[in-house]
Design a protein around this motif. Structure first.
Motif, PDB file in Angstrom:
ATOM      1  N   ARG A 193       0.896  -1.005  -0.075  1.00 17.23           N
ATOM      2  CA  ARG A 193       0.115  -0.040  -0.176  1.00 17.23           C
ATOM      3  C   ARG A 193       0.793   1.202   0.044  1.00 17.23           C
ATOM      4  O   ARG A 193       0.407   2.301  -0.502  1.00 17.23           O
ATOM      5  N   PHE A 194       1.953   1.184   0.563  1.00 18.49           N
ATOM      6  CA  PHE A 194       3.034   2.338   0.628  1.00 18.49           C
ATOM      7  C   PHE A 194       4.022   2.162  -0.660  1.00 18.49           C
ATOM      8  O   PHE A 194       5.035   2.867  -0.899  1.00 18.49           O
ATOM      9  N   GLY A 195       3.868   1.281  -1.328  1.00 18.10           N
ATOM     10  CA  GLY A 195       4.933   0.901  -2.189  1.00 18.10           C
ATOM     11  C   GLY A 195       5.201   2.177  -3.329  1.00 18.10           C
ATOM     12  O   GLY A 195       6.251   1.948  -4.089  1.00 18.10           O
ATOM     13  N   TRP A 196       4.493   2.942  -3.566  1.00 18.68           N
ATOM     14  CA  TRP A 196       4.667   4.173  -4.515  1.00 18.68           C
ATOM     15  C   TRP A 196       5.586   4.876  -3.984  1.00 18.68           C
ATOM     16  O   TRP A 196       6.291   5.651  -4.917  1.00 18.68           O
ATOM     17  N   LEU A 197       6.339   4.800  -2.601  1.00 18.12           N
ATOM     18  CA  LEU A 197       7.326   5.469  -2.122  1.00 18.12           C
ATOM     19  C   LEU A 197       8.433   4.916  -2.954  1.00 18.12           C
ATOM     20  O   LEU A 197       9.453   5.593  -2.844  1.00 18.12           O
ATOM     21  N   HIS A 198       8.339   3.957  -3.319  1.00 21.46           N
ATOM     22  CA  HIS A 198       9.482   3.215  -4.256  1.00 21.46           C
ATOM     23  C   HIS A 198       9.426   3.416  -5.665  1.00 21.46           C
ATOM     24  O   HIS A 198      10.216   3.858  -6.324  1.00 21.46           O
ATOM     25  N   PRO A 229      19.274  -0.522   5.963  1.00 26.06           N
ATOM     26  CA  PRO A 229      19.068   0.555   5.214  1.00 26.06           C
ATOM     27  C   PRO A 229      19.682   1.835   5.153  1.00 26.06           C
ATOM     28  O   PRO A 229      20.083   2.203   6.244  1.00 26.06           O
ATOM     29  N   ASP A 230      20.077   2.541   4.110  1.00 27.17           N
ATOM     30  CA  ASP A 230      20.661   3.757   3.979  1.00 27.17           C
ATOM     31  C   ASP A 230      19.423   4.764   4.615  1.00 27.17           C
ATOM     32  O   ASP A 230      19.872   5.730   5.206  1.00 27.17           O
ATOM     33  N   TRP A 231      18.456   4.579   4.225  1.00 26.53           N
ATOM     34  CA  TRP A 231      17.076   5.357   4.592  1.00 26.53           C
ATOM     35  C   TRP A 231      16.148   4.590   5.307  1.00 26.53           C
ATOM     36  O   TRP A 231      15.663   3.404   4.797  1.00 26.53           O
ATOM     37  N   MET A 232      15.268   4.989   6.329  1.00 25.94           N
ATOM     38  CA  MET A 232      14.265   4.321   6.890  1.00 25.94           C
ATOM     39  C   MET A 232      13.151   5.498   6.808  1.00 25.94           C
ATOM     40  O   MET A 232      13.183   6.645   7.449  1.00 25.94           O
ATOM     41  N   LEU A 233      11.940   4.883   6.142  1.00 29.67           N
ATOM     42  CA  LEU A 233      10.865   5.921   6.113  1.00 29.67           C
ATOM     43  C   LEU A 233       9.822   5.061   6.776  1.00 29.67           C
ATOM     44  O   LEU A 233       9.277   4.204   6.762  1.00 29.67           O
ATOM     45  N   VAL A 234       9.451   5.961   7.957  1.00 34.64           N
ATOM     46  CA  VAL A 234       8.565   5.503   9.162  1.00 34.64           C
ATOM     47  C   VAL A 234       7.376   6.173   8.999  1.00 34.64           C
ATOM     48  O   VAL A 234       7.072   7.195   9.084  1.00 34.64           O
ATOM     49  N   VAL A 235       6.184   5.111   9.347  1.00 36.06           N
ATOM     50  CA  VAL A 235       4.760   5.380   9.329  1.00 36.06           C
ATOM     51  C   VAL A 235       4.226   5.173  10.647  1.00 36.06           C
ATOM     52  O   VAL A 235       4.598   3.895  11.032  1.00 36.06           O
ATOM     53  N   ARG A 237       1.316   4.204  12.950  1.00 34.09           N
ATOM     54  CA  ARG A 237      -0.223   3.776  12.715  1.00 34.09           C
ATOM     55  C   ARG A 237      -0.926   4.605  13.772  1.00 34.09           C
ATOM     56  O   ARG A 237      -2.002   5.087  13.864  1.00 34.09           O
ATOM     57  N   GLY A 238      -0.240   4.460  15.172  1.00 34.71           N
ATOM     58  CA  GLY A 238      -0.995   5.010  16.233  1.00 34.71           C
ATOM     59  C   GLY A 238      -1.319   6.429  16.201  1.00 34.71           C
ATOM     60  O   GLY A 238      -2.261   7.060  16.577  1.00 34.71           O
ATOM     61  N   ALA A 239      -0.327   7.235  15.677  1.00 27.65           N
ATOM     62  CA  ALA A 239      -0.665   8.670  15.736  1.00 27.65           C
ATOM     63  C   ALA A 239      -1.512   8.947  14.420  1.00 27.65           C
ATOM     64  O   ALA A 239      -2.115   9.969  14.587  1.00 27.65           O
ATOM     65  N   ALA A 240      -1.334   7.927  13.449  1.00 23.75           N
ATOM     66  CA  ALA A 240      -2.339   8.562  12.342  1.00 23.75           C
ATOM     67  C   ALA A 240      -3.835   8.461  12.690  1.00 23.75           C
ATOM     68  O   ALA A 240      -4.641   9.001  12.239  1.00 23.75           O
ATOM     69  N   ILE A 241      -4.226   7.399  13.522  1.00 21.80           N
ATOM     70  CA  ILE A 241      -5.581   7.407  13.792  1.00 21.80           C
ATOM     71  C   ILE A 241      -5.795   8.001  15.430  1.00 21.80           C
ATOM     72  O   ILE A 241      -6.875   7.618  16.089  1.00 21.80           O
ATOM     73  N   GLY A 242      -5.015   8.844  15.902  1.00 22.81           N
ATOM     74  CA  GLY A 242      -5.043   9.441  17.132  1.00 22.81           C
ATOM     75  C   GLY A 242      -5.346   8.506  18.278  1.00 22.81           C
ATOM     76  O   GLY A 242      -5.763   8.709  19.205  1.00 22.81           O
ATOM     77  N   GLN A 243      -4.400   7.467  18.261  1.00 21.99           N
ATOM     78  CA  GLN A 243      -4.527   6.415  19.418  1.00 21.99           C
ATOM     79  C   GLN A 243      -3.424   6.520  20.150  1.00 21.99           C
ATOM     80  O   GLN A 243      -2.055   6.899  19.924  1.00 21.99           O
ATOM     81  N   ALA A 244      -3.661   6.375  21.507  1.00 24.53           N
ATOM     82  CA  ALA A 244      -2.597   6.667  22.389  1.00 24.53           C
ATOM     83  C   ALA A 244      -1.601   5.609  22.791  1.00 24.53           C
ATOM     84  O   ALA A 244      -2.079   4.494  22.438  1.00 24.53           O
ATOM     85  N   LEU A 271       7.396  10.210   8.999  1.00 24.91           N
ATOM     86  CA  LEU A 271       6.446  10.664   7.884  1.00 24.91           C
ATOM     87  C   LEU A 271       5.133  11.299   8.742  1.00 24.91           C
ATOM     88  O   LEU A 271       4.879  10.855   9.774  1.00 24.91           O
ATOM     89  N   ASN A 272       4.730  12.486   8.159  1.00 25.23           N
ATOM     90  CA  ASN A 272       3.360  12.611   8.909  1.00 25.23           C
ATOM     91  C   ASN A 272       2.316  11.613   8.202  1.00 25.23           C
ATOM     92  O   ASN A 272       1.815  11.248   7.343  1.00 25.23           O
ATOM     93  N   SER A 273       1.960  10.599   9.506  1.00 27.45           N
ATOM     94  CA  SER A 273       1.460   9.452   9.001  1.00 27.45           C
ATOM     95  C   SER A 273      -0.163   9.442   8.887  1.00 27.45           C
ATOM     96  O   SER A 273      -0.607   8.633   7.950  1.00 27.45           O
ATOM     97  N   GLY A 274      -0.833  10.445   9.192  1.00 22.58           N
ATOM     98  CA  GLY A 274      -2.114  10.443   9.098  1.00 22.58           C
ATOM     99  C   GLY A 274      -2.532  10.735   7.658  1.00 22.58           C
ATOM    100  O   GLY A 274      -3.555   9.718   7.084  1.00 22.58           O
ATOM    101  N   PRO A 275      -2.211  11.480   6.784  1.00 16.26           N
ATOM    102  CA  PRO A 275      -2.732  11.627   5.508  1.00 16.26           C
ATOM    103  C   PRO A 275      -2.125  10.423   4.512  1.00 16.26           C
ATOM    104  O   PRO A 275      -2.826   9.648   3.872  1.00 16.26           O
ATOM    105  N   LEU A 276      -0.986   9.748   4.966  1.00 16.59           N
ATOM    106  CA  LEU A 276      -0.375   8.572   4.148  1.00 16.59           C
ATOM    107  C   LEU A 276      -1.197   7.507   4.646  1.00 16.59           C
ATOM    108  O   LEU A 276      -1.451   6.623   3.750  1.00 16.59           O
ATOM    109  N   TYR A 277      -1.540   7.232   5.807  1.00 17.94           N
ATOM    110  CA  TYR A 277      -2.174   5.819   6.204  1.00 17.94           C
ATOM    111  C   TYR A 277      -3.743   5.937   5.923  1.00 17.94           C
ATOM    112  O   TYR A 277      -4.505   5.044   5.680  1.00 17.94           O
ATOM    113  N   ILE A 278      -4.368   7.247   6.304  1.00 23.43           N
ATOM    114  CA  ILE A 278      -5.648   7.342   6.336  1.00 23.43           C
ATOM    115  C   ILE A 278      -6.259   7.914   4.893  1.00 23.43           C
ATOM    116  O   ILE A 278      -7.093   7.212   4.543  1.00 23.43           O
ATOM    117  N   ALA A 279      -5.520   8.531   4.295  1.00 24.50           N
ATOM    118  CA  ALA A 279      -6.062   8.975   3.042  1.00 24.50           C
ATOM    119  C   ALA A 279      -5.236   8.658   1.682  1.00 24.50           C
ATOM    120  O   ALA A 279      -4.753   9.530   1.050  1.00 24.50           O
TER     121      ALA A 279
END
Length: 299
Positions: A193-198, A229-235, A237-244, A271-279
């Motif tokens: 689902r995030f493969g477009w980042l590659h 990895p040379d780079w790590m792109l981090v999403v 999920r908890g932050a994306a859905i407002g979960q403590a 990464l700003n996870s909300g837009p990427l994960y939710i939308a």
């Protein structure tokens, strides 16, 4: 009486016909579908679609709640809540009697019941060539809502940003997409689902054998150290859905992650996870993520 009847018929012929709305055929996740142009009352149950429609300047009358994303709060404030992302409120929809329902993603499982309430299209964005799908959806919305020029401009803007990002990424090493969920970690590959980042940026995969699972492939910190990895792109999920719970930075704060090339070089991108994960697939969401990567890669 005859003259009156003739006059009435002549008047009826002369008046514009308004009972039949113009319709067009658009491509959807379920194939071609015929929809009315410029539907007056619109319900959208997919936040990627809301994201793009908001960018096009299309008014939305009904939305799921919550929308999770700050930049969609103004849209939500002007619309009626009609259930959640997973469970539409069918009673509220029946009362509203929309001219068109746009389903997708999490709400796509409710497609068949929704068609019994109002004309419904499934505009899910998923799988290979996510960028191409997103642009196709944008083009379709432009045709339906008389926003053809605006849709073309959005697609061109995304293409330009991606070209700039590809140039910035070239020759700067490989990357690994990681999602944290509390203390758990999953990895995502180019066919995820995030493969477009590659796929759309030219960022090589640090590990090309990750399985294409909806929720990623569960991995350990040892795996991250081995892949190195040379780079790590981090999403996050908890932050994306407002979960403590434990934030991504806390989850990855350990010697194994710190010892990777990404950790040593300060190339772990949260990464700003909300837009990427939710939308995911929304035009604003995608361009925002591209901007974050441009900042990180020095574009």
């Amino acid at each position: 009486m005859t003259r009156s009847l003739i006059a009435a018929v002549a008047l009826a012929v002369a008046l514009p016909v308004t009972s039949f709305a113009e319709s067009i055929t658009i491509e959807t996740a379920r194939g071609a579908a015929e929809v009315s142009v410029a539907p007056e009352k619109l319900v959208v149950l997919d936040l990627a679609a809301v994201d793009t429609l908001e960018a096009l300047g299309v008014d939305v009358d009904g939305l799921p709640a919550p929308v999770y994303l700050d930049y969609l709060e103004d849209v939500a404030a002007d619309a009626k809540a009609v259930g959640s992302l997973f469970e539409p409120d069918f009673e509220a929809l029946a009362v509203m009697a929309p001219d068109l329902i746009i389903a997708g993603g999490r709400s796509s499982r409710q497609f068949d019941p929704l068609t019994k309430v109002a004309p419904t299209v499934d505009m899910t964005i998923w799988g290979a060539d996510l960028v191409g799908q997103a642009k196709a959806r944008t083009t379709a919305y432009g045709a339906v809502f008389d926003k053809v020029d605006e849709a073309a401009a959005l697609n061109a803007a995304l293409d330009a940003k991606l070209a700039t990002l590809a140039a910035a990424i070239e020759g700067k090493g490989n990357g690994l997409i990681v999602l944290t969920n509390g203390g758990k970690v999953s990895a995502y590959g180019a066919d995820s689902r995030f493969g477009w980042l590659h796929e759309a940026t030219g960022l090589p995969e640090a590990h090309d054998a990750i399985t294409a699972e909806t929720h990623g492939e569960a991995v350990s910190f040892e795996f991250l150290a081995d892949v190195n990895p040379d780079w790590m792109l981090v999403v996050d999920r908890g932050a994306a859905i407002g979960q403590a719970g434990e934030a991504a930075a806390a989850t990855l704060d350990n010697p194994l992650v710190a010892g990777t090339k990404a950790g040593q070089s300060g190339q772990i991108i949260y990464l700003n996870s909300g837009p990427l994960y939710i939308a995911g697939g929304g035009m604003q969401s995608m361009m925002g993520t591209v901007d974050e990567l441009l900042a990180a890669f020095g574009g």
